[in-house]
Design an enzyme around this catalytic site. Structure first.
Site, PDB file in Angstrom:
ATOM      1  N   GLU A 106      28.883 -19.866   5.251  1.00  0.00           N
ATOM      2  CA  GLU A 106      27.698 -20.715   5.023  1.00  0.00           C
ATOM      3  C   GLU A 106      27.943 -22.169   5.399  1.00  0.00           C
ATOM      4  OE1 GLU A 106      26.099 -20.076   1.056  1.00  0.00           O
ATOM      5  OE2 GLU A 106      25.419 -18.065   1.595  1.00  0.00           O
ATOM      6  N   GLU A 116      26.180 -11.143   3.152  1.00  0.00           N
ATOM      7  CA  GLU A 116      25.869 -11.382   1.734  1.00  0.00           C
ATOM      8  C   GLU A 116      24.417 -10.977   1.530  1.00  0.00           C
ATOM      9  OE1 GLU A 116      26.954 -15.076  -0.227  1.00  0.00           O
ATOM     10  OE2 GLU A 116      28.771 -15.204   0.993  1.00  0.00           O
TER      11      GLU A 116
HETATM   12  O1  AHR Z   1      27.995 -14.805  -3.496  1.00  0.00           O
HETATM   13  C1  AHR Z   1      27.880 -16.000  -4.182  1.00  0.00           C
HETATM   14  C2  AHR Z   1      27.738 -17.206  -3.271  1.00  0.00           C
HETATM   15  O2  AHR Z   1      26.506 -17.177  -2.614  1.00  0.00           O
HETATM   16  C3  AHR Z   1      28.736 -17.283  -2.149  1.00  0.00           C
HETATM   17  O3  AHR Z   1      29.912 -17.905  -2.547  1.00  0.00           O
HETATM   18  C4  AHR Z   1      28.029 -18.125  -1.133  1.00  0.00           C
HETATM   19  O4  AHR Z   1      28.427 -17.807   0.185  1.00  0.00           O
HETATM   20  C5  AHR Z   1      26.571 -17.851  -1.386  1.00  0.00           C
HETATM   21  O5  AHR Z   1      25.840 -19.028  -1.448  1.00  0.00           O
END
Ligand code: AHR
Length: 504
Positions: free
Chosen positions: A178, A297
């Site tokens: 991210e 994610e």
């Molecule tokens: O999964 C939790 C968090 O969500 C991760 O660390 C991040 O990549 C995202 O914002």
């Protein structure tokens, strides 16, 4: 519709009408050093369930049932401040450090080699992230040497000294996490990130040309820089990378369950836009190669998001974001996985964030493991969807949603695996009140029989499992309908997820 008659739907399946091969890696997970995902989650030497390596046997068993093909590690936001050398070598010499991402204390008792042991124990591929926040391209390349090079040079020898003479052979690598987010440690704009990722990728590949690399994409389609971030980073790195990442956390924070249950519309829009960006950049760069999507994610996350869910108060393994999942969440998760099949041509990796305790389908106490509602759609897909994804045609009654207009009550995907001789049909009924009578019609090759039918359903969208009532929302086996030539009929209760396992 006459009173007393159930709404009807038709689902047309044709084994000649396919979308693409379902990549097994879309059934992957994610473990971050966040909250109790690692410590008290997968690793807890003090637990009565711990094996000699400190891994919890009960958690490993629950993870094996989910049949994850790869696990992404060690973050997440944690990655962007992580020094991988802290987490290798004798445990008593590993530093305790402040983790700025989650304001927690990281003991480093679990690191790269323990993660490799964990992956072996659940038969999953490791997918390692390199730090593109505070980390340098040199440190990224050194980690590839540490993991993948044969002994004879500094970092490979260090691995051997640490007890692992054989290379780990890590194939999948994420170029940061991210990096578009201002919250990220060492956040960069797209051009700066693209240049850094490209140089890291070159060095990492010089160590091991067989590795596959994932570029950071937008951390959500709500980001102001989306999808320009994606275009710029991809233009700079196209020839060096194999996958482009996407992240999304679903929410029903406004309590609009009808719209929430239609969220696959938004998931598909996100995929469509990024598919467009991939095509544009391929053409603009005059490239012959393809880059695929890694949805590394994805999950529901909105209940456990108070400041105390995100900041650990400098504790070790604090309880962070331990979201409790309910029936409607499980139906959103099932639709998400339908999208992985419906877009099997472009989505080749997907990692549920996360695997244990932190925003996860598995919750641990010292003695017990609880499986949340979302555990079950993940298990059913990961065990039963394989081979080719079919381009299903669905004729379904519509319902009204505030956010997306009129949408079909049924959300469907299907798979067909000639080698295994099996197929799967995955159906969500989004209606809160209506049972639907569905007729499934196989237009080409029809299965010999329906082997099994599993159904996850309930009348309360907010129903959840708890330690006191762990089986409130679990799938039940339903008597498989008998094939009538190339047709079967099936009753789909309201708020349900139904899976048919077919034998070809
Ligand atoms: O999964 C939790 C968090 O969500 C991760 O660390 C991040 O990549 C995202 O914002």
């Amino acid at each position: 519709m006459q009173s007393g008659q159930l709404p009807k739907a038709k689902i047309y399946l044709d084994t000649n009408r396919t979308i693409g091969t379902i990549s097994p890696l879309v059934f992957s997970g994610f473990i971050e050093h966040m909250g109790r995902a690692v410590y008290e989650g997968i690793y807890d030497p003090s637990s009565p369930h711990a094996g000699t390596n400190g891994l919890r046997a009960d958690v490993l068993a629950a993870l094996r049932e989910l049949n994850y093909r790869a696990i992404r590690y060690p973050g997440g936001n944690f990655l962007s401040g992580y020094r991988w050398l802290d987490g290798v070598g004798p445990r008593d010499r590993r530093p305790r450090r402040r983790d700025l991402a989650w304001q927690s204390v990281e003991t480093n008792q679990f690191g790269t080699n323990e993660f490799m042991e964990f992956c072996k124990a659940i038969n999953a591929e490791p997918m390692l992230g390199v730090n593109m926040g505070t980390g340098t391209i040199q440190e990224a390349a050194d980690l590839v040497e540490y993991c993948n090079a044969p002994p004879g040079t500094l970092y490979a020898d260090l691995r051997a000294q640490h007890g692992y003479p054989e290379p780990h052979g890590v194939k999948y690598w994420c170029l940061g996490n991210e990096m578009d987010g201002p919250w990220q440690i060492g956040h960069l704009d797209a051009a700066a990130y693209g240049a850094k990722a490209r140089e890291a990728a070159k060095m990492m590949r010089w160590h091991d040309p067989s590795i596959q690399l994932v570029l950071c994409g937008s951390s959500g389609c709500m980001m102001p820089t989306y999808p320009e971030w994606d275009r710029i980073a991809l233009e700079l790195c196209w020839e060096q990378v194999d996958y482009h990442s996407m992240h999304y956390y679903a929410s029903n924070s406004d309590g609009d369950t009808d719209s929430y249950l239609a969220l696959s519309v938004e998931f598909e829009n996100f995929v469509d836009t990024l598919t467009g960006v991939l095509r544009y950049v391929k053409a603009k760069n005059r490239s012959q190669k393809d880059v695929y999507l890694s949805w590394d994610e994805w999950n529901v996350w909105y209940k456990a998001t108070a400041p105390s869910d995100l900041q650990g108060g400098w504790a070790e393994a604090p309880h962070l974001s331990e979201e409790v999942y309910n029936l409607e969440d499980a139906l959103v998760v099932a639709q998400w996985m339908n999208v992985f099949l419906r877009r099997a041509d472009v989505i080749k990796i997907a990692c549920l964030a996360q695997a244990v305790n932190t925003i996860s389908p598995i919750h641990t106490t010292r003695d017990a493991v609880l499986k949340h509602t979302t555990y079950y759609p993940i298990m059913l897909f990961s065990r039963l969807a394989s081979g080719l994804a079919l381009d299903v045609a669905v004729k379904s009654p519509l319902y009204q949603t505030q956010k997306f207009g009129d949408k079909p009550l049924l959300d469907v995907s299907a798979s067909y695996d000639e080698e295994r001789g099996t197929g799967g049909v995955f159906i969500v009924n989004r209606s809160r009140t209506e049972s639907i009578e569905a007729e499934l019609v196989w237009q080409a090759l029809a299965p010999r029989q329906i082997n099994a039918v599993y159904q996850l359903a309930g009348d309360d969208p907010k129903a959840f499992n708890s330690l006191d009532n762990p089986n409130r929302i679990v799938p039940v086996s339903v008597n498989p309908p008998v094939m009538d030539d190339k047709h079967v009929s099936l009753l789909l209760p309201p708020l349900s997820f139904t899976v048919l396992e077919t034998r070809l």
